[in-house]
Design a protein around this motif. Structure first.
Motif, PDB file in Angstrom:
ATOM      1  N   SER A   1      48.094 -38.472  72.949  1.00 32.61           N
ATOM      2  CA  SER A   1      46.676 -38.311  72.653  1.00 32.61           C
ATOM      3  C   SER A   1      46.163 -39.523  71.877  1.00 32.61           C
ATOM      4  CB  SER A   1      46.436 -37.040  71.831  1.00 32.61           C
ATOM      5  OG  SER A   1      45.058 -36.935  71.510  1.00 32.61           O
TER       6      SER A   1
ATOM      7  N   THR B   1      42.673 -32.364  73.369  1.00 32.02           N
ATOM      8  CA  THR B   1      41.853 -31.193  73.040  1.00 32.02           C
ATOM      9  C   THR B   1      40.376 -31.566  73.017  1.00 32.02           C
ATOM     10  OG1 THR B   1      41.875 -31.571  70.655  1.00 32.02           O
ATOM     11  CG2 THR B   1      43.696 -30.277  71.579  1.00 32.02           C
TER      12      THR B   1
ATOM     13  N   GLU C   1      39.268 -32.708  69.405  1.00 38.10           N
ATOM     14  CA  GLU C   1      39.406 -34.126  69.074  1.00 38.10           C
ATOM     15  C   GLU C   1      38.192 -34.927  69.540  1.00 38.10           C
ATOM     16  OE1 GLU C   1      43.711 -35.698  69.714  1.00 38.10           O
ATOM     17  OE2 GLU C   1      43.411 -33.986  71.058  1.00 38.10           O
TER      18      GLU C   1
ATOM     19  N   GLU D   1      52.003 -33.767  68.409  1.00 39.73           N
ATOM     20  CA  GLU D   1      51.570 -33.664  69.808  1.00 39.73           C
ATOM     21  C   GLU D   1      51.699 -32.222  70.304  1.00 39.73           C
ATOM     22  OE1 GLU D   1      50.588 -36.801  72.871  1.00 39.73           O
ATOM     23  OE2 GLU D   1      50.512 -36.614  70.728  1.00 39.73           O
TER      24      GLU D   1
ATOM     25  N   LEU E   1      48.835 -30.197  69.018  1.00 42.76           N
ATOM     26  CA  LEU E   1      47.626 -30.397  69.819  1.00 42.76           C
ATOM     27  C   LEU E   1      47.695 -29.604  71.123  1.00 42.76           C
ATOM     28  CD1 LEU E   1      47.046 -34.232  69.337  1.00 42.76           C
ATOM     29  CD2 LEU E   1      45.643 -32.376  68.416  1.00 42.76           C
TER      30      LEU E   1
ATOM     31  N   ARG F   1      46.858 -26.114  70.350  1.00 41.79           N
ATOM     32  CA  ARG F   1      45.418 -25.914  70.161  1.00 41.79           C
ATOM     33  C   ARG F   1      44.700 -25.840  71.500  1.00 41.79           C
ATOM     34  NH1 ARG F   1      44.075 -30.270  65.297  1.00 41.79           N
ATOM     35  NH2 ARG F   1      45.523 -29.394  63.751  1.00 41.79           N
TER      36      ARG F   1
END
Length: 359
Positions: free
Chosen positions: A75, A99, A102, A178, A181, A184
């Motif tokens: 990411s 996500t 972000e 990571e 994320l 999420r």
């Protein structure tokens, strides 16, 4: 334009170093950053960048450049956030983030997201032909097939410098971040099959999603998703196009396949367009566009202009002349949403747990 590079791994060494070396008329690389000092030194030596860093925050604070090119793996959300907040223009390799949160946290600024296939001359020519035929309303279907060998086999020719000097504890903490994320995006209890599918969708299939955005707009619905074979295996995705017709994507990881091959066929009311892409790591290898129209007339079109190079020039034009990029933050967010729809459809079909943003 003075730029800084974040990430000195495979794509940087195989693609960006040779391109930036020959486009010194547009760019001066002032600084490079990588977790591995070995990689930062290797890329810095090749590009003549005296300043090398292992921490992004330190590099951004020191400055001395106008823009940041983010090429690291995983990411990119937090790195892009920091660079934009510091006032730099940013070119970020796909995916922008894992996500939606972000993306929502990004400050205002000049951000271009790199999907080099959108800048391929054959793709731009296909867009022109489609416009002449009536645009998305004329499309019956878009059918994609990707044959994806291992990264090692694709890059065997490149003689890459390897990183062996990064603290294992730091790598473990980055992998944990990571995974957080991913949780999420998909929920804490999302199983490995769903996480793998999401990772491939954002890491590779996103190129095809970016072409759908250019040709027809992002799909608003995913009808069917299936996977089979050993991870990462094979993936099939299909659904309706936003205006008319349907799309299908079949992605196959073939460890020992001799060469990467990607075919995108657009069938319309008067014939078809077919794009055949070579490995992205082979500089100036042409993409072939075949145009078949009513009456079986056939035209093949090729150009050796490198798509990555056109993309870099487009970033220069964006920063200096204000020419909008083909993918901005909105387009990158569309691909994240579509990838989450893909994961959610697969989970529902197989009665698997799905949560987070994808729910």
């Amino acid at each position: 334009m003075r730029i800084a590079l974040v990430g000195c791994g495979a794509v940087t060494q195989a693609v960006y170093v040779p391109l930036l070396s020959r486009r010194r008329d547009l760019f001066e690389v002032s600084a490079v950053c990588d977790l591995s000092r070995t990689l930062a030194d290797a890329v810095g030596d090749r590009l003549g960048a005296a300043r090398r860093y292992t921490a992004v925050a330190e590099m951004l604070a020191d400055g001395g450049f106008e823009a940041v090119v983010v090429l690291a793996s995983g990411s990119h959300g937090e790195t892009v956030r920091q660079a934009l907040a510091a006032g730099y223009a940013v070119l970020c390799e796909k995916p922008l983030a894992l996500t939606r949160a972000e993306v929502a946290a990004l400050p205002e600024g000049r951000l271009m997201v790199g999907y080099m296939k959108q800048y391929d001359p054959a793709v731009r020519r296909a867009e022109e032909v489609l416009a002449e035929l009536g645009g998305p309303e004329a499309i019956r279907s878009v059918e994609v097939t990707v044959l994806h060998p291992s990264g090692e086999s694709q890059l065997a020719f490149a003689n890459l410098t390897q990183a062996r000097d990064v603290d294992p504890g730091l790598l473990a903490s980055l992998r944990a971040a990571e995974e957080e994320l991913m949780s999420r995006a998909l929920g804490e209890s999302a199983p490995a099959a769903v996480r793998n599918l999401y990772g491939v969708s954002l890491g590779s299939i996103c190129h095809d999603l970016s072409l759908l955005r250019r040709f027809t707009g992002s799909p608003a619905e995913i009808s069917y998703v299936e996977t089979w074979g050993d991870v990462p295996g094979s993936i099939e995705i299909s659904g309706p196009l936003p205006i008319r017709g349907r799309f299908s994507i079949r992605w196959h990881y073939l460890e020992d396949y001799p060469a990467y091959r990607e075919t995108v066929a657009v069938h319309h009311d008067q014939g078809s367009l077919e794009l055949v892409f070579p490995s992205p790591y082979l500089m100036n290898a042409p993409t072939t566009l075949t145009v078949v129209s009513a009456g079986e007339s056939r035209t093949d079109w090729r150009e050796v202009t490198e798509a990555f190079e056109v993309q870099l020039a487009a970033f220069h034009a964006y920063v200096n002349d204000g020419k909008p990029p083909l993918t901005d933050v909105g387009g990158a967010l569309d691909d994240i949403v579509t990838a989450q729809r893909i994961a959610a459809r697969y989970a529902v079909q197989h009665a698997l747990n799905i949560g987070g943003e994808a729910a």
